[in-house]
Motif scaffolding. Sequence first.
Motif, PDB file in Angstrom:
ATOM      1  N   SER A 371       0.814  -1.196   0.000  1.00 38.43           N
ATOM      2  CA  SER A 371       0.000   0.000   0.000  1.00 38.43           C
ATOM      3  C   SER A 371       0.859   1.263   0.000  1.00 38.43           C
ATOM      4  O   SER A 371       1.997   1.259  -0.474  1.00 38.43           O
ATOM      5  CB  SER A 371      -0.999  -0.019   1.163  1.00 38.43           C
ATOM      6  OG  SER A 371      -2.037   0.905   0.926  1.00 38.43           O
ATOM      7  N   TYR A 372       0.309   2.362   0.528  1.00 38.24           N
ATOM      8  CA  TYR A 372       0.961   3.665   0.434  1.00 38.24           C
ATOM      9  C   TYR A 372       0.842   4.415   1.760  1.00 38.24           C
ATOM     10  O   TYR A 372       0.703   5.639   1.783  1.00 38.24           O
ATOM     11  CB  TYR A 372       0.351   4.482  -0.713  1.00 38.24           C
ATOM     12  CG  TYR A 372      -1.158   4.380  -0.834  1.00 38.24           C
ATOM     13  CD1 TYR A 372      -1.995   5.098   0.019  1.00 38.24           C
ATOM     14  CD2 TYR A 372      -1.747   3.553  -1.785  1.00 38.24           C
ATOM     15  CE1 TYR A 372      -3.372   5.005  -0.087  1.00 38.24           C
ATOM     16  CE2 TYR A 372      -3.124   3.458  -1.904  1.00 38.24           C
ATOM     17  CZ  TYR A 372      -3.928   4.180  -1.056  1.00 38.24           C
ATOM     18  OH  TYR A 372      -5.296   4.085  -1.161  1.00 38.24           O
ATOM     19  N   LEU A 373       0.903   3.678   2.858  1.00 33.63           N
ATOM     20  CA  LEU A 373       0.705   4.248   4.186  1.00 33.63           C
ATOM     21  C   LEU A 373       1.945   4.036   5.047  1.00 33.63           C
ATOM     22  O   LEU A 373       2.534   2.952   5.047  1.00 33.63           O
ATOM     23  CB  LEU A 373      -0.505   3.589   4.862  1.00 33.63           C
ATOM     24  CG  LEU A 373      -1.807   3.623   4.057  1.00 33.63           C
ATOM     25  CD1 LEU A 373      -2.866   2.773   4.749  1.00 33.63           C
ATOM     26  CD2 LEU A 373      -2.300   5.063   3.873  1.00 33.63           C
ATOM     27  N   LEU A 374       2.324   5.079   5.784  1.00 37.79           N
ATOM     28  CA  LEU A 374       3.408   5.006   6.766  1.00 37.79           C
ATOM     29  C   LEU A 374       2.827   5.272   8.143  1.00 37.79           C
ATOM     30  O   LEU A 374       2.090   6.244   8.347  1.00 37.79           O
ATOM     31  CB  LEU A 374       4.483   6.052   6.462  1.00 37.79           C
ATOM     32  CG  LEU A 374       5.468   5.755   5.343  1.00 37.79           C
ATOM     33  CD1 LEU A 374       6.257   7.006   4.998  1.00 37.79           C
ATOM     34  CD2 LEU A 374       6.424   4.641   5.740  1.00 37.79           C
ATOM     35  N   TRP A 375       3.178   4.406   9.091  1.00 37.97           N
ATOM     36  CA  TRP A 375       2.710   4.530  10.468  1.00 37.97           C
ATOM     37  C   TRP A 375       3.847   5.149  11.267  1.00 37.97           C
ATOM     38  O   TRP A 375       4.891   4.533  11.459  1.00 37.97           O
ATOM     39  CB  TRP A 375       2.339   3.147  10.987  1.00 37.97           C
ATOM     40  CG  TRP A 375       1.689   3.056  12.320  1.00 37.97           C
ATOM     41  CD1 TRP A 375       2.121   2.314  13.386  1.00 37.97           C
ATOM     42  CD2 TRP A 375       0.459   3.659  12.754  1.00 37.97           C
ATOM     43  NE1 TRP A 375       1.264   2.418  14.433  1.00 37.97           N
ATOM     44  CE2 TRP A 375       0.220   3.244  14.078  1.00 37.97           C
ATOM     45  CE3 TRP A 375      -0.454   4.512  12.139  1.00 37.97           C
ATOM     46  CZ2 TRP A 375      -0.904   3.652  14.797  1.00 37.97           C
ATOM     47  CZ3 TRP A 375      -1.567   4.927  12.864  1.00 37.97           C
ATOM     48  CH2 TRP A 375      -1.775   4.499  14.165  1.00 37.97           C
ATOM     49  N   LEU A 376       3.634   6.393  11.717  1.00 40.09           N
ATOM     50  CA  LEU A 376       4.701   7.179  12.315  1.00 40.09           C
ATOM     51  C   LEU A 376       4.546   7.287  13.821  1.00 40.09           C
ATOM     52  O   LEU A 376       3.444   7.522  14.327  1.00 40.09           O
ATOM     53  CB  LEU A 376       4.701   8.594  11.730  1.00 40.09           C
ATOM     54  CG  LEU A 376       4.757   8.727  10.209  1.00 40.09           C
ATOM     55  CD1 LEU A 376       4.798  10.205   9.822  1.00 40.09           C
ATOM     56  CD2 LEU A 376       5.960   8.000   9.651  1.00 40.09           C
ATOM     57  N   ASP A 377       5.653   7.169  14.517  1.00 41.01           N
ATOM     58  CA  ASP A 377       5.697   7.413  15.959  1.00 41.01           C
ATOM     59  C   ASP A 377       5.867   8.913  16.157  1.00 41.01           C
ATOM     60  O   ASP A 377       6.957   9.473  15.950  1.00 41.01           O
ATOM     61  CB  ASP A 377       6.862   6.640  16.576  1.00 41.01           C
ATOM     62  CG  ASP A 377       6.889   6.733  18.096  1.00 41.01           C
ATOM     63  OD1 ASP A 377       6.425   7.759  18.640  1.00 41.01           O
ATOM     64  OD2 ASP A 377       7.374   5.786  18.744  1.00 41.01           O
ATOM     65  N   ALA A 378       4.791   9.584  16.530  1.00 40.34           N
ATOM     66  CA  ALA A 378       4.822  11.037  16.660  1.00 40.34           C
ATOM     67  C   ALA A 378       5.799  11.478  17.745  1.00 40.34           C
ATOM     68  O   ALA A 378       6.499  12.492  17.594  1.00 40.34           O
ATOM     69  CB  ALA A 378       3.420  11.560  16.971  1.00 40.34           C
TER      70      ALA A 378
END
Length: 457
Positions: A371-378
């Motif tokens: 897919s085209y999603l990044l899960w970021l640790d804010a």
Amino acid sequence: MSPPPNSTPPAEPPPAEPQSAEPQSAEPQSAVDGAFDEAFDEACDGAFDRPFDRSGTGSSKWASAGAEADPDRIPLGLADMDLPGPPAVGAALAARVAHPALGYTVPDPRDRELVAAWYLARHGVAVDPDWVLLLPFGPRTAVRLLLETLLAAADRPPGPVLLPTPEYGGFAPTCRAAGVPYEEVPLALEPDGYRLPVAEFARRAARPLTAVLLSSPHNPSGRVWRRAEIRALAETAAGAGGVLLSDEVHADLVHPDAPRRHPVAVEAAGELARATVTLHSTGKTFNTTGLPSAFVLVPDPGLRARLTEVMAGYGLWEGGLLTRVAQNAALESGGPWLDGLLARLAGSRDLALTALRWLAPAAVPSPPQASYLLWLDAVALGLPAEGARRLLLERCGLDLQDGIGFGAAGRGFLRLNYALPRPRLIMALDRLSRAGLCGGRPSEPRPPADRHPDGGG
């Protein structure tokens, strides 16, 4: 031409199951394979890197970001693409609406065969066309009606639905709307990314369940689950009298260099296929989510019949006029376009990962494989655990999705959609680097952001 080394993290150790049980992809195509880039550019008439203006189209993604009122804002939230879709789909829709009759329609048997042929060609999985239901509404509505169907057939109070967390934010409210209790099961985070905690799912299934429900590949991280993990969840669901519901709307977007193929749940379940349902749609793959549709693979004929009855109670039937046209055009003609798209998405992924890891090495705890999603640790990026989305929108003009919408485990995270023209993505990453979020690091010399790591534009 031999592909250059991949820039993504090393593949995971092989699962503890026979090699033949989890078919591997052919030799991965490099994310920088120029032939694929050229194929995409040809398919889209070179539009991939040109500005893509969605103003005036009623885009939910742009409305959420306030991008029409302020064109300087960059929408990176909702999971659809700011990229042109396959020309064949637009041409097919234009040809159909040119006909003056737009009345009730029914599906053609060939429509189911197209779905089966797509699974065989793209996933190496044989699907019986009789399993296919063609739905004129989206996958989330399909989940809602499937839950209602399961409840109507139950001879006892409903058991819970087990969900991973973090997980697609539509599942929990859908369970509540259906009157089904649910429990969140935290995903295991290992050094190379998320894993499904199959033992914990099994432990919580000591009493009856309605279903185990998950996205596969994973939304929000883009993780491709192992075939053995999906098989284990099918065993858990069936053993507790429930059904495994696998939402696979991102399944066609597995990256060319992913360490494994996507496990189609009804195939991975083996002899438990009748207690398994795969939900899919061409919406994410071909950027047609504004034409709500889905298809579900339901091997159990009794469950198929009951779902059809529940649909009829809402005045819903298989088929759909423009949704059918778009889906068939995509499945018939969209393969070459999709190949080019995937190579370019993988290149944009590498660009984003390089920039984000330079800002904060722990910024992306589970690198995407699809897919085209990044899960970021804010928090790793120097943002507050609460209010990070608002701060980025105000400080940088960047609209991401707040992780709290993905369950309890999403607190302190953000989801970034990198499916947009590469110059626009570079601009977004540059704004992040200059926002002063990471303890002063953005003031240090940084790699140039005006070129892709492979040297391409």
